[in-house]
Design an enzyme around this catalytic site. Structure first.
Site, mmCIF file in Angstrom:
data_model
loop_
_atom_site.group_PDB
_atom_site.id
_atom_site.type_symbol
_atom_site.label_atom_id
_atom_site.label_comp_id
_atom_site.label_asym_id
_atom_site.label_seq_id
_atom_site.Cartn_x
_atom_site.Cartn_y
_atom_site.Cartn_z
ATOM 1 N N GLY A 46 9.861 3.680 -1.267
ATOM 2 C CA GLY A 46 8.440 3.546 -0.992
ATOM 3 C C GLY A 46 8.155 4.052 0.409
ATOM 4 O O GLY A 46 9.048 4.072 1.263
ATOM 5 N N GLN A 51 3.762 5.126 8.348
ATOM 6 C CA GLN A 51 5.157 5.434 8.683
ATOM 7 C C GLN A 51 5.367 6.903 9.029
ATOM 8 O O GLN A 51 6.388 7.258 9.611
ATOM 9 C CB GLN A 51 6.079 5.064 7.510
ATOM 10 C CG GLN A 51 6.193 3.566 7.317
ATOM 11 C CD GLN A 51 7.155 3.244 6.192
ATOM 12 O OE1 GLN A 51 6.801 3.306 5.034
ATOM 13 N NE2 GLN A 51 8.402 2.929 6.544
ATOM 14 N N CYS A 88 13.648 -1.189 5.318
ATOM 15 C CA CYS A 88 12.465 -0.366 5.566
ATOM 16 C C CYS A 88 12.926 0.920 6.229
ATOM 17 O O CYS A 88 13.792 0.883 7.113
ATOM 18 C CB CYS A 88 11.512 -1.130 6.488
ATOM 19 S SG CYS A 88 10.042 -0.200 6.935
ATOM 20 N N LEU A 89 12.348 2.048 5.822
ATOM 21 C CA LEU A 89 12.740 3.337 6.414
ATOM 22 C C LEU A 89 12.445 3.382 7.907
ATOM 23 O O LEU A 89 13.054 4.170 8.627
ATOM 24 C CB LEU A 89 12.028 4.487 5.697
ATOM 25 C CG LEU A 89 12.479 4.751 4.250
ATOM 26 C CD1 LEU A 89 11.596 5.814 3.617
ATOM 27 C CD2 LEU A 89 13.944 5.153 4.186
ATOM 28 N N HIS A 130 5.440 -4.661 0.018
ATOM 29 C CA HIS A 130 5.984 -4.176 1.288
ATOM 30 C C HIS A 130 5.129 -3.030 1.839
ATOM 31 O O HIS A 130 4.775 -3.014 3.024
ATOM 32 C CB HIS A 130 7.438 -3.725 1.054
ATOM 33 C CG HIS A 130 8.120 -3.119 2.240
ATOM 34 N ND1 HIS A 130 9.174 -3.735 2.888
ATOM 35 C CD2 HIS A 130 7.898 -1.953 2.895
ATOM 36 C CE1 HIS A 130 9.561 -2.960 3.903
ATOM 37 N NE2 HIS A 130 8.808 -1.875 3.921
ATOM 38 N N GLU A 131 4.796 -2.072 0.935
ATOM 39 C CA GLU A 131 4.034 -0.894 1.393
ATOM 40 C C GLU A 131 2.589 -1.272 1.741
ATOM 41 O O GLU A 131 2.025 -0.744 2.705
ATOM 42 C CB GLU A 131 4.069 0.215 0.331
ATOM 43 C CG GLU A 131 5.461 0.700 -0.070
ATOM 44 C CD GLU A 131 6.388 1.033 1.085
ATOM 45 O OE1 GLU A 131 5.900 1.368 2.177
ATOM 46 O OE2 GLU A 131 7.617 0.939 0.885
ATOM 47 N N HIS A 134 2.369 -2.636 5.147
ATOM 48 C CA HIS A 134 2.366 -1.586 6.179
ATOM 49 C C HIS A 134 0.934 -1.172 6.540
ATOM 50 O O HIS A 134 0.648 -0.847 7.694
ATOM 51 C CB HIS A 134 3.099 -0.339 5.684
ATOM 52 C CG HIS A 134 4.571 -0.315 5.978
ATOM 53 N ND1 HIS A 134 5.075 -0.331 7.251
ATOM 54 C CD2 HIS A 134 5.651 -0.259 5.158
ATOM 55 C CE1 HIS A 134 6.408 -0.292 7.201
ATOM 56 N NE2 HIS A 134 6.786 -0.245 5.934
HETATM 57 NI NI NI Z 1 8.715 -0.187 5.117
#
Ligand code: NI
Length: 160
Positions: A46, A51, A88-89, A130-131, A134
């Protein structure tokens, strides 16, 4: 299509509130294509627009080889609670146990501006939440109950 740089822990943009998308034009389509390419390249499941430095309400999610794009997503229903491991990226190498509703229903728009609804449970429910977090400047570290130790992380695969 082009790869975008993923903003990492400490970048102030990750904490900013995003604005809704109002134009469903080729610029948006290019951005979505770039987000998807960046997500796959980073082996994430995701990605949210902040991000990659774009403060707009856009998320992309991968369900195996299928990709979902949701513009201006909003959780309209949630149910239950499950604690599971998340990453998380924007936080490479960091994982923790996060409690979240087990099932959610999300409404939003597709890339042409049409209404969509997505029901998710299991991993998809978790990634959706989660997304969407963000987009409100909320990061998984805000909700972690316990961070994983390095030996526990070795056993893990993909990150959101
Ligand atoms: Ni994330």
């Amino acid at each position: 299509m082009a790869l975008r740089n993923i903003r990492k822990q400490g970048d102030p943009l990750l904490r900013q509130k995003t604005v809704p998308v109002s134009r469903f034009n080729s610029q948006l389509h290019q951005l979505l294509d770039d987000m998807i390419e960046t997500m796959f390249k980073a082996e994430g499941i995701g990605l949210a627009a902040p991000q990659i430095g774009i403060s707009k309400r856009i998320i992309v999610i991968r369900d195996e080889d299928k990709v979902m794009e949701i513009i201006n997503p909003e959780i309209i229903e949630s149910e239950g609670e499950i604690i599971d491991v998340e990453g998380c990226l924007s936080f490479p190498g960091l994982y923790g146990e996060v409690p979240r509703p087990a099932r959610v229903e999300v409404k939003g728009l597709d890339r042409t501006g049409r209404d969509i609804k997505i029901s998710g449970q299991g991993l998809i429910s978790r990634v959706l939440q989660h997304e969407i977090d963000h987009l409100h400047g909320i990061l998984f570290i805000d909700k972690v109950l316990r961070f994983l130790a390095p030996e526990e992380i070795k056993k893990l695969g993909e990150k959101a």
